[in-house]
Write a protein that holds these residues in place. Sequence first.
Motif, mmCIF file in Angstrom:
data_model
loop_
_atom_site.group_PDB
_atom_site.id
_atom_site.type_symbol
_atom_site.label_atom_id
_atom_site.label_comp_id
_atom_site.label_asym_id
_atom_site.label_seq_id
_atom_site.Cartn_x
_atom_site.Cartn_y
_atom_site.Cartn_z
ATOM 1 N N GLU A 29 32.055 32.939 46.186
ATOM 2 C CA GLU A 29 31.971 31.912 47.225
ATOM 3 C C GLU A 29 33.117 30.917 47.094
ATOM 4 O OE1 GLU A 29 30.875 29.875 50.543
ATOM 5 O OE2 GLU A 29 30.165 31.837 49.849
ATOM 6 N N PHE A 30 33.538 30.640 45.870
ATOM 7 C CA PHE A 30 34.691 29.773 45.642
ATOM 8 C C PHE A 30 35.931 30.343 46.330
ATOM 9 C CE2 PHE A 30 38.234 28.755 42.492
ATOM 10 C CZ PHE A 30 38.460 27.474 42.973
ATOM 11 N N ALA A 31 36.177 31.628 46.149
ATOM 12 C CA ALA A 31 37.327 32.275 46.783
ATOM 13 C C ALA A 31 37.197 32.257 48.304
ATOM 14 C CB ALA A 31 37.462 33.712 46.282
ATOM 15 N N ALA A 32 35.989 32.502 48.801
ATOM 16 C CA ALA A 32 35.779 32.486 50.251
ATOM 17 C C ALA A 32 35.998 31.090 50.819
ATOM 18 C CB ALA A 32 34.370 32.978 50.571
ATOM 19 N N ARG B 186 42.752 33.401 38.480
ATOM 20 C CA ARG B 186 43.707 34.439 38.873
ATOM 21 C C ARG B 186 44.435 34.975 37.649
ATOM 22 N NH1 ARG B 186 48.417 32.226 42.509
ATOM 23 N NH2 ARG B 186 48.798 31.194 40.500
ATOM 24 N N SER B 187 44.842 34.078 36.764
ATOM 25 C CA SER B 187 45.564 34.508 35.554
ATOM 26 C C SER B 187 44.678 35.314 34.620
ATOM 27 C CB SER B 187 46.116 33.293 34.810
ATOM 28 O OG SER B 187 45.066 32.539 34.202
ATOM 29 N N MET B 188 43.364 35.138 34.745
ATOM 30 C CA MET B 188 42.411 35.879 33.912
ATOM 31 C C MET B 188 42.043 37.218 34.542
ATOM 32 S SD MET B 188 40.014 32.598 32.914
ATOM 33 C CE MET B 188 38.752 33.553 32.080
ATOM 34 N N GLY B 189 42.625 37.493 35.710
ATOM 35 C CA GLY B 189 42.402 38.786 36.350
ATOM 36 C C GLY B 189 41.163 38.866 37.212
ATOM 37 N N ASN B 190 40.619 37.712 37.616
ATOM 38 C CA ASN B 190 39.427 37.741 38.466
ATOM 39 C C ASN B 190 39.750 38.367 39.820
ATOM 40 O OD1 ASN B 190 37.652 36.219 40.696
ATOM 41 N ND2 ASN B 190 36.485 36.360 38.796
ATOM 42 N N ILE B 191 38.945 39.325 40.232
ATOM 43 C CA ILE B 191 39.237 40.084 41.452
ATOM 44 C C ILE B 191 39.140 39.225 42.707
ATOM 45 C CG2 ILE B 191 38.551 42.297 40.461
ATOM 46 C CD1 ILE B 191 35.886 42.021 41.926
#
Length: 346
Positions: free
Chosen positions: A104-107, A148-153
């Motif tokens: 939801e954060f990304a959205a 993002r740097s941790m690779g979260n999709i």
Amino acid sequence: MPNGRVLYGLWICLALSYLCARIHGVTEERRRSLRDTAKEMFFHAYNAYMDNAYPADELMPLSCKGRVRGVEPSRGDIDDALGKYSLTLIDSLDTLAVMGELKEFAAAIKRVAQDVTVSNDVVVSVFETNIRVLGGLLSAHVLASLFRSMGNIYLSSYNDEMLTLAEDIAKRLLPAFNTATGLPYPRVNLKYGVNRTRPDGSLQSDTCTACAGSNLMEFAALSRLTGNPVYEQTARKAMNAIWQNRNKVSNLVGNVINVDSGRWVRQDAGVGAGIDSYYEYCLKSYVLLGDVTYWDRFQKHYDGIMRYVRHGAALVDVYLGNPQQRAKKLHGCFASILARVTGFKR
């Protein structure tokens, strides 16, 4: 990548929050229960706003409609926080991340990037816009960059949109600081800049201490993240003006100051509304930036507060020119910042 000190400050705050719970004997089961309750309460409000009010700045809880500046009856100064920039959503971004709701954060970040504009022809509070909009966008950027740097999709496609929008809003706040002292006017038009004449014909010349002195954390973070020093320099100049005009004996500051002359318009000195967050920013600016200048100032202010403002369990306002004389007694609700500061010093 975000500036290392910004991330360090963020993790320090999170770690202290966790340690406070552990120190005060909260069991793991109780902590999880409180966490789940807080998340449930948050999403009750967040979903109600998104379902009934977005993209308006606020949800009106009785009518379940969005509050739009200039459409709904004015509530006076309280409406200066509304800039037609989906304030509640921006205010919620970092909470979504901290709660672990990264999808939801990304959205929400995508919605802000696509829908929000900050070039509206509306007069807003410099203080509210800084702490809520600029601060909200910067914290969202730091967190999105971290994940993002941790690779979260969910954040893999994040392209610094929140930082770009943050710099846009900061540039629109900068004209408010174009004064002889560097102290900002309290309000600015996001599209046209400063209009010194208020609707009632009077001139905009005074601001409260908290409004003028609560910008450095956001402005400095923006400078460190963008490499543009002008924001940090601007906010430092405003804080310096307050410090230079303090009472040199008590090290206290007044409540309202003239942005042109630096003279105190209201000389009641205390820790309540109108002053409170200036003291807070002295301490937090030291924590965030590592600049001992602000720690030294905080200590001097703190000593003055403990000597003149605190009377046993009571906190009072005193006259800046004669701090032995009480101006008025404050209600207990204004003691929160001093209480936190007292605990910190111990």
